[in-house]
Design a protein around this motif. Sequence first.
Motif, PDB file in Angstrom:
ATOM      1  N   UNK A  32       0.835  -1.209   0.000  1.00  0.00           N
ATOM      2  CA  UNK A  32       0.000   0.000   0.000  1.00  0.00           C
ATOM      3  C   UNK A  32       0.871   1.260   0.000  1.00  0.00           C
ATOM      4  N   UNK A  33       1.933   1.256   0.788  1.00  0.00           N
ATOM      5  CA  UNK A  33       2.819   2.420   0.838  1.00  0.00           C
ATOM      6  C   UNK A  33       3.588   2.592  -0.469  1.00  0.00           C
ATOM      7  N   UNK A  34       4.041   1.491  -1.061  1.00  0.00           N
ATOM      8  CA  UNK A  34       4.739   1.571  -2.354  1.00  0.00           C
ATOM      9  C   UNK A  34       3.800   2.113  -3.421  1.00  0.00           C
ATOM     10  N   UNK A  49      -5.618  -1.580   4.562  1.00  0.00           N
ATOM     11  CA  UNK A  49      -4.480  -0.864   5.146  1.00  0.00           C
ATOM     12  C   UNK A  49      -4.871   0.604   5.256  1.00  0.00           C
ATOM     13  N   UNK A  50      -4.699   1.175   6.438  1.00  0.00           N
ATOM     14  CA  UNK A  50      -4.997   2.593   6.642  1.00  0.00           C
ATOM     15  C   UNK A  50      -3.754   3.293   7.173  1.00  0.00           C
ATOM     16  N   UNK A  51      -3.583   4.543   6.750  1.00  0.00           N
ATOM     17  CA  UNK A  51      -2.472   5.350   7.253  1.00  0.00           C
ATOM     18  C   UNK A  51      -2.779   6.816   6.978  1.00  0.00           C
ATOM     19  N   UNK A  81      -5.628   7.763   4.368  1.00  0.00           N
ATOM     20  CA  UNK A  81      -5.565   6.898   3.195  1.00  0.00           C
ATOM     21  C   UNK A  81      -6.031   5.504   3.566  1.00  0.00           C
ATOM     22  N   UNK A  82      -6.798   4.885   2.676  1.00  0.00           N
ATOM     23  CA  UNK A  82      -7.242   3.517   2.849  1.00  0.00           C
ATOM     24  C   UNK A  82      -6.930   2.760   1.562  1.00  0.00           C
ATOM     25  N   UNK A  83      -6.259   1.625   1.687  1.00  0.00           N
ATOM     26  CA  UNK A  83      -5.930   0.800   0.522  1.00  0.00           C
ATOM     27  C   UNK A  83      -6.424  -0.617   0.758  1.00  0.00           C
TER      28      UNK A  83
END
Length: 190
Positions: free
Chosen positions: A137-139, A164-166, A173-175
Amino acid sequence: MVKRRKRNSFIILASALLLTGCVNSELEITKNDILEVARDDANATKKECSNISIQEDKKYYTVSFDTTTGSYDYKIGKDGIIQERNYKRSNSDEAKEVSTIAPVEEKKEETKTETKKEEKKESTSFDENQQAAIDAALANAGLGQEDVTDIGCTLDEATQQYTVTFTFQDIHNTAIVDVATFTVLSSIQS
């Protein structure tokens, strides 16, 4: 008076071209446009892309390229809509992640403020698969774990997807990440 006529002529010409473009439903996108669509979807800049390949078929383009995080393959219609997307994470990404951990540990010793931030981030632990989903998700967002806060990862066993949340720069952000392939299926910013 002459400037006004030129301006009016330009406006009429621009309007005619716009209408002509709207009438032409067979308008196709160029190879450069298709590459831009794929790079935008992968959150990759021109400099980050290598081994670029664009193949044209009758109804779609096949685009592939490599980045430092992995390889991307796309099937994009001539209308610019992504029909298929595949992402394969590179093994060199893991080595790169290991090399960025060492400087962070050195910073912990340098200042008390940075030590507290790092301890706060590390207070939540994730299993290996959750960490792989977070990394994907971060990439996909073009970020590193040190760039974000409030990281969370939950598994929906019914759909076999991680959520995944951040937070990055006060944007939540939600992925959604596939469990089997660790491919980001969607991402939302709010």
